[in-house]
Design a protein around this motif. Sequence first.
Motif, short mmCIF file in Angstrom:
data_model
loop_
_atom_site.label_atom_id
_atom_site.label_comp_id
_atom_site.label_asym_id
_atom_site.label_seq_id
_atom_site.Cartn_x
_atom_site.Cartn_y
_atom_site.Cartn_z
N ASN A 294 15.82 -15.47 12.95
CA ASN A 294 14.54 -14.83 13.55
C ASN A 294 13.83 -15.80 14.33
OD1 ASN A 294 12.87 -13.02 14.63
ND2 ASN A 294 12.00 -12.48 12.71
N LEU A 296 11.64 -15.33 16.34
CA LEU A 296 10.11 -14.57 16.42
C LEU A 296 9.58 -14.79 15.01
CD1 LEU A 296 10.63 -11.49 18.75
CD2 LEU A 296 10.22 -13.66 19.47
N SER A 297 10.17 -15.34 14.16
CA SER A 297 9.45 -15.51 12.78
C SER A 297 8.38 -16.23 12.85
CB SER A 297 10.54 -15.89 11.72
OG SER A 297 11.05 -17.19 11.89
N THR A 299 6.11 -16.49 15.22
CA THR A 299 5.42 -16.06 16.18
C THR A 299 4.48 -14.75 15.49
OG1 THR A 299 6.50 -14.40 17.07
CG2 THR A 299 6.60 -16.56 18.18
N GLU A 300 3.61 -14.18 16.22
CA GLU A 300 2.70 -13.12 15.76
C GLU A 300 3.51 -11.63 15.75
OE1 GLU A 300 -0.29 -12.88 14.05
OE2 GLU A 300 0.26 -15.13 13.66
N PHE A 301 4.64 -11.74 16.84
CA PHE A 301 5.43 -10.69 17.09
C PHE A 301 5.90 -9.85 15.78
CE2 PHE A 301 5.71 -12.92 21.06
CZ PHE A 301 4.93 -11.93 21.78
N GLU A 302 5.74 -8.61 15.73
CA GLU A 302 6.63 -7.91 14.59
C GLU A 302 7.84 -7.68 14.84
OE1 GLU A 302 5.03 -4.52 12.38
OE2 GLU A 302 3.30 -4.52 13.66
N ALA A 303 8.22 -7.89 16.19
CA ALA A 303 9.78 -7.53 16.59
C ALA A 303 10.49 -8.77 16.13
CB ALA A 303 9.91 -7.50 18.08
#
Lengths: 375, 203
Positions: A294, A296-297, A299-303
């Motif tokens: 992932n 985006l792990s 980052t602050e994104f939940e997605a």
Amino acid sequence: MTSEVKKQFAWQRIRWTLAGGALLAFATGALAQKDEFFEPKTSLGGYGELHLNYKKTENVAALAPELDFHRFILFLGHQFSPRFSLKAELELEHNFVLDNHGELELEQAYVEYAAYPWLRLQTGVVLANPGLMNEFHEPPLFFSVERPDYHNQILPTTWYGNGAAITGAYRGFEYKANVMEGLNTEKIDSGAGLRGGRQKGYRSKLENALVGLKIDYVGLPGLRGGLSYNRNHLMKNNGKQRFESIDLVEAHAQFEKFGLRATVEGAWIGYSALATKPSYPEQGQGLLFEVGYNVLSMTEFEARLFPWVRYSSLNRAAASGIPALEKKYATQKTEMGLAFFPIPKIAYKTDIGFESVGDPSVETFYWNLGIGYMF
Amino acid sequence: MDMRFFEILILCLAFTGAGSAEPPLSPASPLELKTEAELKAWSASQGRTEGEWKRRRYLLDPVLKKKWEIEAQQAFFRNEVTVWVEVHRSATQSAHSPQVVTKGFCAVMDNAIGKTQPITFVVVADTQAVLAHTAVMAYREAYGGAVGGQGWNRRLRGMGTEKPLRVGKEVDAIAGASLSVHALAKGYRKAAWIAQAVCREAL
């Protein structure tokens, strides 16, 4: 008393003790205290997936890409009492049903009696136990647009049928023991593998039941790993019988932590053939490795956005005594793709794959695009 | 979470008495007794032997309830929950002296819906809504019971609840327990906010 008679007597005592113990456990469960949070209610759920599939084999004219609403499933649950519930899944495949197009299937429909968290009885249309995906196959739970070929050619996901299962969880372990309809011996061969032998609950003949046990360890956060063994003395179909029995041994592990998800699965199928014919396998084998991260792990994104790769090696006739047959079904497939989960229950996916079947020099290219949901 | 809003609301509730309509306390249910045992075990493991847990019923204020539901993206199971306040043993022994929170830990027993069934859990949190302890007290689904594992819950200790607990980041994913993991990640936050409100009230 001869030693053989003594042995039989001992086995009989063990069987009666186990059966009596199980009955006692279920009975005491029924007498247990009331659940203060119980509310009789009916629940609706489901999942579905729309796919765009493109396939091109070397030296073969490509067909137009295909759009397919592959699966639309409605889940219905009803809680009768704190212990008794109904769980059912009705599936429509490929939009509509006409002649040999599309399928309408009752994939699950069982009454569950939950005596304890470690002892539950499911009776009705139940799911077989092998593998990571047969019981957890909703689209947002796997990366690829289509389910992995391993779960089609080797393990016949979704494998369901009439019968019963005992399941439960205890101290980091989960188990599921099945006694359910067996496979139709006349429908099993190297081309279809076990998949063709599923009776799918249609007036299923219980000449010889499929008996199986799966044990998973889930005590380490992020890990599910386990083994299963299933055996079926195959039914005779109008007196005809290709195989006497099949044994399916399978192992699986999935680990997800720090944004990484890694999966390993492997299965071996032993066929006890009553005759040797070109389409009768002696063994089937499958291996699957998959890893995704992932991105985006951090980052602050939940997605979540997972680039992933998968390698699978499958052969429905890994051994048959006929080298040409073993070669014909030897399949290697490498896939890679992107799976985007804006929220946990929605998935947008795309992937490409390179597959060789039989001849390693002839490759088929796949491109898939899809959206899936669950609720 | 907006602490200023929260403090103003608590003050308003204190003056108007709107939040003080506390339901009568019935004898402890089997799950409440089990939860009390869990809390005592946690206290002992932390060396907090000087206090004890006092049980209460807590009626959720409708305005606050709606706000929390929107923020956590999950509905509450019921309008009232069972809460425990950690108090000094000496304070409870005196009928006339007020109960004093030792270090501001409060516990909330609530439910979150997994696939179809409620999962009963307890959350211990402080006045900052930081998770001190979480545990699953009753799991009713056929699949996904691994969320009750100590290892999975242990990783949440010390986490704040101002921001969502994201699965795969703050919260470990569990294959075969996807719905339960997401349900508890939201339910634990809501319970921590109740614990925070109860602790601040008690102080």
